[in-house]
Scaffold this active site. Structure first.
Site, PDB file in Angstrom:
ATOM      1  N   ARG A  63      54.097  -4.930  16.574  1.00 16.69           N
ATOM      2  CA  ARG A  63      54.895  -5.772  17.475  1.00 16.69           C
ATOM      3  C   ARG A  63      56.363  -5.876  17.059  1.00 16.69           C
ATOM      4  O   ARG A  63      57.228  -6.114  17.886  1.00 16.69           O
ATOM      5  CB  ARG A  63      54.302  -7.182  17.535  1.00 16.69           C
ATOM      6  CG  ARG A  63      52.885  -7.255  18.058  1.00 16.69           C
ATOM      7  CD  ARG A  63      52.441  -8.703  18.187  1.00 16.69           C
ATOM      8  NE  ARG A  63      51.063  -8.826  18.622  1.00 16.69           N
ATOM      9  CZ  ARG A  63      50.033  -8.961  17.805  1.00 16.69           C
ATOM     10  NH1 ARG A  63      50.250  -8.975  16.493  1.00 16.69           N
ATOM     11  NH2 ARG A  63      48.814  -9.063  18.282  1.00 16.69           N
ATOM     12  N   LYS A 169      36.363  -2.727   8.458  1.00 20.47           N
ATOM     13  CA  LYS A 169      35.469  -3.867   8.408  1.00 20.47           C
ATOM     14  C   LYS A 169      36.287  -5.158   8.457  1.00 20.47           C
ATOM     15  O   LYS A 169      37.490  -5.114   8.139  1.00 20.47           O
ATOM     16  CB  LYS A 169      34.596  -3.809   7.156  1.00 20.47           C
ATOM     17  CG  LYS A 169      35.279  -4.219   5.848  1.00 20.47           C
ATOM     18  CD  LYS A 169      34.270  -4.254   4.727  1.00 20.47           C
ATOM     19  CE  LYS A 169      34.856  -4.853   3.459  1.00 20.47           C
ATOM     20  NZ  LYS A 169      35.066  -6.289   3.514  1.00 20.47           N
ATOM     21  N   ASP A 198      34.113   2.133   5.449  1.00 21.84           N
ATOM     22  CA  ASP A 198      33.826   1.265   4.308  1.00 21.84           C
ATOM     23  C   ASP A 198      34.386   1.989   3.090  1.00 21.84           C
ATOM     24  O   ASP A 198      33.840   2.999   2.660  1.00 21.84           O
ATOM     25  CB  ASP A 198      32.321   1.044   4.165  1.00 21.84           C
ATOM     26  CG  ASP A 198      31.958   0.079   3.042  1.00 21.84           C
ATOM     27  OD1 ASP A 198      32.768  -0.083   2.098  1.00 21.84           O
ATOM     28  OD2 ASP A 198      30.874  -0.522   3.081  1.00 21.84           O
ATOM     29  N   HIS A 199      35.499   1.482   2.543  1.00 25.13           N
ATOM     30  CA  HIS A 199      36.207   2.246   1.511  1.00 25.13           C
ATOM     31  C   HIS A 199      35.354   2.485   0.274  1.00 25.13           C
ATOM     32  O   HIS A 199      35.617   3.408  -0.499  1.00 25.13           O
ATOM     33  CB  HIS A 199      37.519   1.552   1.125  1.00 25.13           C
ATOM     34  CG  HIS A 199      37.360   0.315   0.305  1.00 25.13           C
ATOM     35  ND1 HIS A 199      37.179  -0.936   0.864  1.00 25.13           N
ATOM     36  CD2 HIS A 199      37.332   0.133  -1.033  1.00 25.13           C
ATOM     37  CE1 HIS A 199      37.068  -1.824  -0.101  1.00 25.13           C
ATOM     38  NE2 HIS A 199      37.158  -1.212  -1.260  1.00 25.13           N
ATOM     39  N   LYS A 203      34.537   6.201  -2.875  1.00 25.50           N
ATOM     40  CA  LYS A 203      34.629   6.255  -4.333  1.00 25.50           C
ATOM     41  C   LYS A 203      33.792   7.416  -4.862  1.00 25.50           C
ATOM     42  O   LYS A 203      32.707   7.704  -4.373  1.00 25.50           O
ATOM     43  CB  LYS A 203      34.174   4.925  -4.939  1.00 25.50           C
ATOM     44  CG  LYS A 203      35.117   3.771  -4.598  1.00 25.50           C
ATOM     45  CD  LYS A 203      34.667   2.480  -5.253  1.00 25.50           C
ATOM     46  CE  LYS A 203      35.587   1.327  -4.895  1.00 25.50           C
ATOM     47  NZ  LYS A 203      36.930   1.475  -5.496  1.00 25.50           N
ATOM     48  N   GLU A 237      33.702  -9.365  -9.784  1.00 31.45           N
ATOM     49  CA  GLU A 237      35.155  -9.448  -9.696  1.00 31.45           C
ATOM     50  C   GLU A 237      35.646 -10.567 -10.587  1.00 31.45           C
ATOM     51  O   GLU A 237      35.078 -11.663 -10.578  1.00 31.45           O
ATOM     52  CB  GLU A 237      35.602  -9.705  -8.250  1.00 31.45           C
ATOM     53  CG  GLU A 237      35.214  -8.610  -7.290  1.00 31.45           C
ATOM     54  CD  GLU A 237      35.694  -8.895  -5.874  1.00 31.45           C
ATOM     55  OE1 GLU A 237      36.457  -9.866  -5.693  1.00 31.45           O
ATOM     56  OE2 GLU A 237      35.303  -8.167  -4.951  1.00 31.45           O
ATOM     57  N   ASP A 256      31.256 -10.911   3.043  1.00 35.42           N
ATOM     58  CA  ASP A 256      32.415 -10.146   2.594  1.00 35.42           C
ATOM     59  C   ASP A 256      32.027  -8.903   1.807  1.00 35.42           C
ATOM     60  O   ASP A 256      32.674  -7.862   1.933  1.00 35.42           O
ATOM     61  CB  ASP A 256      33.319 -11.038   1.741  1.00 35.42           C
ATOM     62  CG  ASP A 256      34.603 -10.331   1.313  1.00 35.42           C
ATOM     63  OD1 ASP A 256      35.241  -9.705   2.185  1.00 35.42           O
ATOM     64  OD2 ASP A 256      34.958 -10.404   0.128  1.00 35.42           O
ATOM     65  N   HIS A 261      29.418  -3.278   1.536  1.00 35.48           N
ATOM     66  CA  HIS A 261      29.497  -2.415   0.350  1.00 35.48           C
ATOM     67  C   HIS A 261      28.151  -2.303  -0.368  1.00 35.48           C
ATOM     68  O   HIS A 261      27.677  -1.203  -0.666  1.00 35.48           O
ATOM     69  CB  HIS A 261      30.525  -2.954  -0.641  1.00 35.48           C
ATOM     70  CG  HIS A 261      31.914  -3.065  -0.092  1.00 35.48           C
ATOM     71  ND1 HIS A 261      32.397  -2.237   0.886  1.00 35.48           N
ATOM     72  CD2 HIS A 261      32.927  -3.909  -0.394  1.00 35.48           C
ATOM     73  CE1 HIS A 261      33.644  -2.558   1.171  1.00 35.48           C
ATOM     74  NE2 HIS A 261      33.986  -3.571   0.413  1.00 35.48           N
ATOM     75  N   LYS A 361      32.740 -13.717  -7.542  1.00 32.97           N
ATOM     76  CA  LYS A 361      34.141 -13.789  -7.936  1.00 32.97           C
ATOM     77  C   LYS A 361      34.267 -14.664  -9.176  1.00 32.97           C
ATOM     78  O   LYS A 361      33.407 -15.493  -9.469  1.00 32.97           O
ATOM     79  CB  LYS A 361      34.995 -14.346  -6.797  1.00 32.97           C
ATOM     80  CG  LYS A 361      35.112 -13.396  -5.606  1.00 32.97           C
ATOM     81  CD  LYS A 361      36.094 -13.903  -4.592  1.00 32.97           C
ATOM     82  CE  LYS A 361      36.342 -12.870  -3.492  1.00 32.97           C
ATOM     83  NZ  LYS A 361      36.989 -11.642  -3.999  1.00 32.97           N
TER      84      LYS A 361
END
Length: 510
Positions: A63, A169, A198-199, A203, A237, A256, A261, A361
């Site tokens: 935008r 995602k 899905d990154h 890997k 994480e 999430d 994943h 996390k």
């Protein structure tokens, strides 16, 4: 032109994939972090390695008012910061930047898409893209439907030339919204043209799961309920929610991370051998595996799942706040930052073998791994002579950091006494092949450009996963207790240890 690697004996005979034909990639949300941090740096890396054709073009759609030159300058600064090839090669960048363009329009404005169509047709003439288009939804999920519908209305989704769409995602927030997104997508594009990214699947270790299983006769015969005691999949994480508090309040750990994943890691680890390496054959087996997961009934959810939330603690020697103290998080929030599941697969290969998944996390370290623990060997030969009980063999696939594979086995300690201790055989990709692994987005973008959907999710696959996680969330809703608190810097709530402990097992410490 093929590229052969001869500087390392382990890379002898390796041939790089051929560069794809020229095409135009349109990125919706071109001024966002994903474009700056991942997408354009990944594309530059591919260009650096000769994996993009000379006529490749990128059109940033957003935008904000911006000229082509301003867009190129911003992308150069971002790529210099985030590319794995730093400093940038001026010649490579200049050649790559000649194919960077910017298109200002509102996501809901039909005239913006009409102008986009004209610009793409001009690129067909100028850069030889020949109607080959790839649309990337790097915008907010709330804008997906509008962009898809406008592409269809403008005739950009129905052409004689190849066109594909990449969707980031989350693919919905539950089963009903996932079905609706799939409906909108397949109204405009055929399912084979839809690439749900899905990154994690980009890997190197994740890609190597199938090679390790099916290209090595020593593993696959043992890959079943006769020899495997259980499997643990961990994605830990050390970071908190950082600036994503508002998003995380809506998502939570289950949506999430676990619902995408981790379910992908489970599917690749446990699926049956595909009939070929064709994308649909592999994705068929993943869907069969996901359908074999025993549903967790809402009234059983508390026995097979644990949810937790981090409180104040210490991570890496630094005091950190609890989740409820993070920006944009409700002070009485019951959103989970930790989720642990025990899943069973109702098929012949895995009958009776539990799969334990955990993600959290503010855990002690950043690590992702799959650990296959085999059943213990009979101890009759060594029980009397050895000072300690034999440990079970464990095969660990490390996804991050230090991508590689390790095998724990028992060996005799040198000396006159019969002492047996576990030792580890370790393989690391970087050390073995003498090259850093490409970024996940490099592989995935290249695959999308050439039309290889193997590492992307199919619509029915997404719906299978949401059906599983929706039943768990329904169980949590029926038993609305607050998530178990765990201290930041610990390995999660005690309830997770108790869940696996009831089976006589314990969590690995990566």
């Amino acid at each position: 032109m093929e590229t052969r690697f001869t500087d390392n004996p382990f890379r002898e005979g390796i041939v790089a994939r051929r560069a794809p034909e020229p095409c135009a990639l349109v990125i919706f949300g071109a001024t966002g972090d994903l474009t700056k941090r991942k997408l354009v740096p990944a594309l530059y890396n591919l260009a650096h390695e000769g994996q993009l054709p000379a006529g490749f073009a990128v059109v940033g759609f957003a935008r904000r008012e911006k000229s082509d030159d301003e867009f190129r300058a911003e992308m150069r600064a971002a790529t210099g910061q985030f590319s794995r090839f730093s400093p940038l090669n001026p010649g490579v960048w200049d050649n790559f930047a000649r194919g960077l363009f910017y298109h200002r329009a509102d996501f809901t404005a039909p005239e913006g898409y009409a102008a986009l169509r004209q610009r793409l047709e001009q690129l067909d003439r100028d850069r030889g893209t020949a109607g080959r288009r790839l649309f990337y939804l790097a915008c907010a999920p709330s804008e997906f439907a509008a962009v898809i519908e406008q592409l269809g209305a403008a005739g950009l989704a129905h052409r004689h030339g190849p066109q594909r769409i990449i969707v980031e995602k989350p693919f919905g927030a539950d089963l009903p919204t996932a079905r609706e997104l799939n409906r909108v997508l397949t109204n405009a594009f055929a399912e084979p043209e839809v690439f749900r990214i899905d990154h994690y699947l980009g890997k190197e270790t994740v890609q190597n799961i199938l090679s390790m299983r099916f290209a090595n006769a020593i593993f696959e015969p043992l890959w079943n309920q006769k020899y495997v005691d259980h499997v643990q999949i961990t994605v830990a994480e050390s970071l908190g929610v950082e600036t994503r508090g508002a998003f995380y309040e809506q998502a939570g750990a289950l949506r999430d991370m676990v619902s995408n994943h981790m379910m992908q890691l489970l599917a690749l680890t446990a699926m049956e051998p595909p009939s070929s390496l064709a994308a649909e054959d592999i994705r068929d087996e993943k869907v069969k595996l996901l359908r074999a997961i025993r549903p967790i009934r809402p009234n059983c959810a508390c026995d097979c799942s644990v949810r937790g939330q981090y409180a104040r603690g210490t991570v890496g020697g630094k005091r950190v706040a609890g989740y409820r103290e993070e920006p944009n998080v409700a002070p009485d929030s019951n959103t989970e930052t930790y989720a642990a599941l025990k899943l069973h697969l109702d098929n012949w290969r895995w009958s009776g073998v539990p799969f334990y998944l955990r993600h959290g996390k503010r855990l002690p370290k950043q690590v992702a791994e799959i650990a296959v623990q085999f059943k213990p060997s009979p101890a009759v030969l060594f029980a009397a002579a050895s000072a300690v009980p034999l440990q079970s063999n464990t095969l660990v696939l490390r996804i991050q950091p230090d991508e590689g594979i390790s095998l724990r086995m028992n060996a005799k300690v040198p000396g006159t006494a019969l002492n047996i201790q576990p030792v580890k055989m370790d393989f690391r990709y970087g050390g073995a092949f003498g090259a850093s692994s490409p970024e996940a987005y490099e592989r995935l973008l290249h695959d999308a450009v050439v039309g290889d959907s193997t590492l992307f999710l199919r619509g029915d696959e997404v719906e299978c996963v949401w059906a599983i996680t929706d039943s768990i969330r329904a169980g949590w809703a029926e038993n609305p207790t607050a998530p178990a608190l765990y201290e930041a810097g610990s390995w999660g709530p005690r309830a997770a240890d108790e869940m696996i402990g009831r089976d006589g097992r314990e969590w690995r410490r990566p």
